[in-house]
Design a protein around this motif. Structure first.
Motif, PDB file in Angstrom:
ATOM      1  N   GLY A 154       0.994  -1.355  -0.033  1.00  0.00           N
ATOM      2  CA  GLY A 154       0.135  -0.107   0.029  1.00  0.00           C
ATOM      3  C   GLY A 154       0.734   1.237  -0.152  1.00  0.00           C
ATOM      4  O   GLY A 154       2.143   1.024  -0.274  1.00  0.00           O
ATOM      5  N   SER A 155       0.212   2.429   0.278  1.00  0.00           N
ATOM      6  CA  SER A 155       0.937   3.731   0.242  1.00  0.00           C
ATOM      7  C   SER A 155       2.220   3.595   1.138  1.00  0.00           C
ATOM      8  O   SER A 155       1.979   3.035   2.331  1.00  0.00           O
ATOM      9  CB  SER A 155       0.365   4.716   0.539  1.00  0.00           C
TER      10      SER A 155
ATOM     11  N   GLN B 201       1.360   9.372  -2.736  1.00  0.00           N
ATOM     12  CA  GLN B 201       1.084   8.023  -2.046  1.00  0.00           C
ATOM     13  C   GLN B 201       1.454   6.801  -2.865  1.00  0.00           C
ATOM     14  O   GLN B 201       0.579   6.117  -3.259  1.00  0.00           O
ATOM     15  CB  GLN B 201      -0.461   8.138  -1.868  1.00  0.00           C
TER      16      GLN B 201
ATOM     17  N   THR C  61       0.032   5.188  -7.642  1.00  0.00           N
ATOM     18  CA  THR C  61      -0.298   5.679  -6.450  1.00  0.00           C
ATOM     19  C   THR C  61      -1.590   5.069  -6.246  1.00  0.00           C
ATOM     20  O   THR C  61      -2.306   4.420  -6.823  1.00  0.00           O
ATOM     21  CB  THR C  61      -0.503   6.978  -6.041  1.00  0.00           C
ATOM     22  N   GLU C  62      -2.399   5.281  -4.840  1.00  0.00           N
ATOM     23  CA  GLU C  62      -3.449   4.449  -4.712  1.00  0.00           C
ATOM     24  C   GLU C  62      -4.714   5.152  -5.444  1.00  0.00           C
ATOM     25  O   GLU C  62      -5.887   4.674  -5.388  1.00  0.00           O
ATOM     26  CB  GLU C  62      -4.047   4.837  -3.020  1.00  0.00           C
TER      27      GLU C  62
ATOM     28  N   TYR D 184       2.686   3.251  -4.156  1.00  0.00           N
ATOM     29  CA  TYR D 184       2.952   2.085  -3.729  1.00  0.00           C
ATOM     30  C   TYR D 184       3.701   1.241  -4.769  1.00  0.00           C
ATOM     31  O   TYR D 184       4.203  -0.141  -4.523  1.00  0.00           O
ATOM     32  CB  TYR D 184       1.763   1.254  -3.681  1.00  0.00           C
TER      33      TYR D 184
END
Length: 329
Positions: free
Chosen positions: A198-199, A214, A258-259, A216
């Motif tokens: 995740g991030s 953010q 990113t997310e 990942y």
């Protein structure tokens, strides 16, 4: 899978570089035996064996203006052994993990080969597990899902009359040299990647970073030009001091996941610098070296975000000189 890929790429490129740089003056390809003889079995080479202890920290920093996060691996110390001559240096090191609870898993390899006045160097690293230090608050936490890898190749053509390089110093073959400067110009290739579940930004710090930070997953590939200058100072009592500096600039393709959004940063420029210093003590049969070096890369990710990668290392080496492994008849 990515580690296997970069190991394969590294192997192919190193083989091609070494083979291409061994062309003779009439452009005929040398046989494998000639290549082996020139860097391993030549009677002009003096070999040494060595015990090595090291400190190595492959860290990176994510910044957005005044807000920064620093990602450092744990268990940075290692011990090992090596062999060296005037053309090649190989050190094998094993990470010391001890009883630390949050252990970083890592693989690293590096080396260099000097053929005539052509210096080829490589660096391969894969680090899994980072301690995150926040400059916004006092919270530190360990993330075992964050993994980073990097593959670097460098070439330097020695232009000065003297062809002393950092690789010469590492080989323990500097006893009879006088103080001088050496310089060259060349280029570099760098491939890097970053993966997480995740991030990579902790929950407590998300308020300080925008959504483009953010991250990942991050993939980069680039290259550029560099220049290098070496200085060697012969001191009394069999001591010597050497310093090396190699700045570079290049272009890099980057892809960020990113997310919430995936994007390609618009600024392709990457900056690089290598600094290295060593203090050594050489005798007829033994040598002792204490070295320190740091390799830096900095690149822009747009949206006021930047990424700074640094590989800092120190070594203490005790070597014994074997001399020629194959004497002339």
């Amino acid at each position: 899978m990515k580690l296997r890929l970069i190991q394969l790429v590294f192997g192919v490129l190193l083989a091609l570089n070494g083979h291409a740089s061994n062309l003779s003056e009439n452009d005929t390809l040398p046989s494998p035996g000639q290549v082996l003889d020139s860097i391993v079995l030549s009677d002009k080479l003096n070999w040494s064996v060595r015990a090595v202890t090291n400190f190595k920290q492959q860290q990176f920093r994510l910044g957005n203006g005044d807000h920064k996060l620093i990602y450092r691996p744990n268990n940075p110390f290692g011990v090992g052994f090596g062999v060296a001559n005037e053309k090649i240096v190989i050190d094998v090191l094993f990470n010391i993990k001890g009883g630390e609870e949050n252990q970083t898993k890592k693989f690293a390899a590096e080396g260099s080969v000097l053929l005539s006045k052509n210096l080829f160097s490589f660096m391969l690293e894969n680090v899994h597990g980072y301690q995150i230090e926040s400059l916004q608050n006092d919270q530190d936490n360990f993330r075992d899902d964050i993994s980073a890898y990097s593959l670097g190749l460098e070439y330097l053509r020695i232009l000065s009359k003297e062809d002393f390089t950092v690789r010469d110093m590492k080989s323990g073959s500097t006893t009879d040299k006088k103080s001088f400067l050496s310089y060259g110009i060349g280029g570099f290739l760098i491939m890097r990647g970053l993966d997480a579940d995740g991030s990579i930004i902790p929950e407590a710090d998300r308020m300080y970073f925008n959504e483009q930070a953010q991250i990942y997953e991050l993939s980069t590939f680039g290259g550029g030009i560099l220049a290098g200058i070496s200085s060697y100072f012969k001191l009394p009592a069999n001591l010597f001091l050497t310093l090396y500096f190699a700045p570079g600039i290049g272009l890099e393709y980057k892809y960020v996941k990113t997310e919430t959004v995936n994007y390609v940063p618009s600024n392709p420029v990457v900056y690089k610098a290598l600094v290295f210093g060593a203090l050594g003590y050489n005798l007829k049969k033994f040598y002792i070296h204490a070295t320190f070096g740091s390799n830096w890369y900095i690149t822009d990710l747009d949206y006021n975000n930047d990424l700074f990668l640094s590989v800092t290392k120190a070594k203490f080496i005790v070597g014994y000189k074997l001399g020629n492994l194959r004497k002339k008849k």
